[in-house]
Design a protein around this motif. Sequence first.
Motif, mmCIF file in Angstrom:
data_model
loop_
_atom_site.group_PDB
_atom_site.id
_atom_site.type_symbol
_atom_site.label_atom_id
_atom_site.label_comp_id
_atom_site.label_asym_id
_atom_site.label_seq_id
_atom_site.Cartn_x
_atom_site.Cartn_y
_atom_site.Cartn_z
ATOM 1 N N CYS A 131 -44.383 -28.862 57.645
ATOM 2 C CA CYS A 131 -43.974 -27.709 56.927
ATOM 3 C C CYS A 131 -44.000 -27.829 55.361
ATOM 4 O O CYS A 131 -44.837 -27.797 54.817
ATOM 5 N N GLY A 172 -38.941 -22.425 55.679
ATOM 6 C CA GLY A 172 -39.238 -21.899 56.945
ATOM 7 C C GLY A 172 -38.065 -21.631 57.901
ATOM 8 O O GLY A 172 -37.301 -20.482 57.791
ATOM 9 N N ARG A 205 -49.526 -17.390 61.809
ATOM 10 C CA ARG A 205 -48.658 -16.683 62.392
ATOM 11 C C ARG A 205 -48.887 -15.318 62.495
ATOM 12 O O ARG A 205 -49.198 -14.382 61.644
#
Length: 768
Positions: free
Chosen positions: A194, A406, A649
Amino acid sequence: MAGKPPTGDPVQDAPDVTAPQHAAAGLPAVAHSLRMAHQQMGARRTALTLLKVNQKDGFDCPGCAWPEPDKRHAAEFCENGAKAVAEEATLRRVTPDFFARHTVTDLAGRSGYWLGQQGRLTQPMYLAEGSDTYEPVSWERAFGIIAEDLAALSSPDEAVFYTSGRTSNEAAFLYQLFAREFGTNNLPDCSNMCHESSGSALSETIGIGKGSVLLEDLYKADLIIVAGQNPGTNHPRMLSALEKAKHGGTKIITVNPLPEAGLERFKNPQNARGLAGGGTALTDLFLQIRLGGDQALFRILNRLVLETEGAVDTGFIDEHTHGFDDFRRTALTADWDETLRATGLSRAEIEQALAMILASKRTIICWAMGLTQHKHAVPTIKEVVNLLLLRGDIGRPGAGVCPVRGHSNVQGDRTMGIFERPAPAFLDALEKEFGFTPPREHGLDVVRAIRALRDGHAKVFFAMGGNFVSATPDTEVTEAAVRRARLTVHVSTKLNRSHVVTGARALILPTLGRTERDRQAGGEQFVTVEDSMGMVHASRGGLKPASPHLLSEPAIVCRLARRVLGKNSTTPWEDFEQDYGTIRDRIARVIPGFEDFNTRVAHPGGFTLPHAPRDERRFPTTTGKANFTASPVEYPHAPEGRLLLQTLRSHDQYNTTIYGLDDRYRGIKNGRRVVLVNPDDAAELDLADGSYADLVSEWTDGTERRTAGFRVVHYPTARGCAAAYYPETNVLVPLDHTADTSNTPASKSLVVRIERTERTERKNDQAG
Ligand SMILES: Nc1nc2c(c(=O)[nH]1)N[C@H]1C(S)=C(S)[C@@H](COP(=O)(O)OP(=O)(O)OC[C@H]3O[C@@H](n4cnc5c(=O)[nH]c(N)nc54)[C@H](O)[C@@H]3O)O[C@H]1N2
Ligand SMILES: Nc1nc2c(c(=O)[nH]1)N[C@H]1C(S)=C(S)[C@@H](COP(=O)(O)OP(=O)(O)OC[C@H]3O[C@@H](n4cnc5c(=O)[nH]c(N)nc54)[C@H](O)[C@@H]3O)O[C@H]1N2
Ligand SMILES: [Mo]
């Protein structure tokens, strides 16, 4: 009443496609979130739960890590936060009876969506060697099984302890303490996939791997650049902050290959104008960049700033920075032709951005996965930092770096020591406080852990949350690697694919979620979390736990530690389990910035952790100054007939948790196997809208990876670029395709061939 989970696995590959939208939120978002919440929780629980989200006396939203404003709305959540809450607070249950009806083979044939929709896990379950059915097991026996397999290892480094980013500070602190007392630094986490690239770049340049702005700074900025981020879906509450900034006169530049609806226009559901009116236009300048072109963009901007009389903050540079001359020499060689090739932008667009940067006295740059998940992610972020340093834009109000994190506590987990490469000072502090010798050798990150499992060097895999096999790259390689383990253990709230792709033996340990009451021998407990801007505050769930058999994450670690470490540990695990205040007392003594933790966290809204560059313009780097850097410019190339693919996403998912099959803002309904292609590229490649294709990634070692049955969607993405959803496309990401230095999987730049096929309707996709 709440609805039942789907019985059959819905067809996922015949999506309906309409034109993308140009605004986010508004009434449809409210309606959509309430509908999803009702299906999972029913009306009463929906009202009770959603009013507690992000309130000072409530629980921290398990969605994203965006901070809460000091003055809160009665409903301080967003559409996607409501979905995250509903997903956890659902009334659906996965009982031992469910496992009796569904073998592991059966479950491995279901989609991730179907698995998640079955509801909350209720009892510890054990999959014995050679068995195809999970059976209920007592907590005692479960800890015994783990202790047996850990004791059988020839070295503690044969165990891997993964963490996802929802784990509280208290649980994370105990978990790393347990792993290190056991003897390993093998603590990979979702951060490795990430913002690791942000951490690497920021630690080297400003001396701390965290963002340097607070929420108020956004309102004070003249210019906010949002690069490689889709907040309309992934951080919807950020849109409220951007809206407020806009109303105060802030300008916004968006850098993205996709025109994301949320950044075009925001209809704030908290006010009448947003609900019924036209909302607020957010982006002033949209730079539709080619995938991976950002380093080249920021490099030429830096050259142009350097060439503009009076544009650099010489006072700041002289006093606070190091490496300016080297950087200057390199930046001045930035080449227009190469820039235009790498970025796909026009010279006029870049000059417009320059004018906005020069007109701004205070600039903030925000970014997320669009910058971090590339081979050259670290030098890209370092180039972003160079621009801010040139303008003296770090360490003063309204300016700075803003990596938008995130998972809701991913930043806190790192602060608590979940890291495979801990700082020596942190280990010294642990040693002093707990009287044991922590291992000093670096441990495995996510990618290295997969290799270790694949090569038989790691044998026990333990996960505190997350969905390792679906979230990681190279799905086939990873699944085969995990299957080689002797034991896999997952502490989880919901069923997922990692429970059915297992080692020889497997355990599912069900745990409390954020929304639930946590009662221990010492009374009712709360936990703490840290948001994306370094604010630490309490989180208290109010719901009755999903099942009486659940243990909290801290309780699981304490009992496991007692069982595994026995008399070898003098740590008061029992006290920790009974009263989390005693954990916080230890955190206060080990981790700088947490002095008087218990007192300060009792303050409603919590407290802000110190950040030397932000607070004092002090840069704790190796040079003692903020470092300019001069890296060669890189950008990905796709050969003739190939495109660059990013994996991203949809609006109806939280990482590997699929809430639904729509991506409303992008005009996709009822399906996830889509590939978004620019119409001009599609014309050249003979890919009609609505045709079906296989996606084939080509890797430098000559290997190919394929996934079938994607509907081609003509979409206004940048030329030469394509997009498809994660985790379905993780199968295409080679394990070795990672960012330099940070080792983050480069999931945003895959070279792919899109092979048109006769229509193949694939049902029950497994990876999805
Ligand atoms: N509802 C919801 N919220 C979430 C999550 C979720 O899945 N669902 N996930 C959470 C987590 S763990 C994270 S890390 C964050 C993720 O938040 P984001 O980073 O916003 O998530 P992605 O969907 O990966 O989107 C990446 C964005 O970057 C753009 N992009 C891709 N490549 C490039 C590039 O090379 N250059 C530029 N300039 N842009 C590029 C894409 O077009 C897209 O807009 O969200 C968190 N919040
Ligand atoms: N191709 C590609 N791959 C990616 C990405 C990408 O953009 N593209 N993004 C990457 C990123 S940014 C991230 S962060 C990772 C995410 O990787 P992970 O964090 O491993 O994955 P999640 O899907 O967030 O994990 C979901 C599971 O967590 C469990 N869970 C939820 N809440 C709790 C809780 O409170 N406690 C416990 N113990 N368990 C809980 C549930 O069982 C649920 O099934 O994926 C990465 N993978
Ligand atoms: Mo993430």
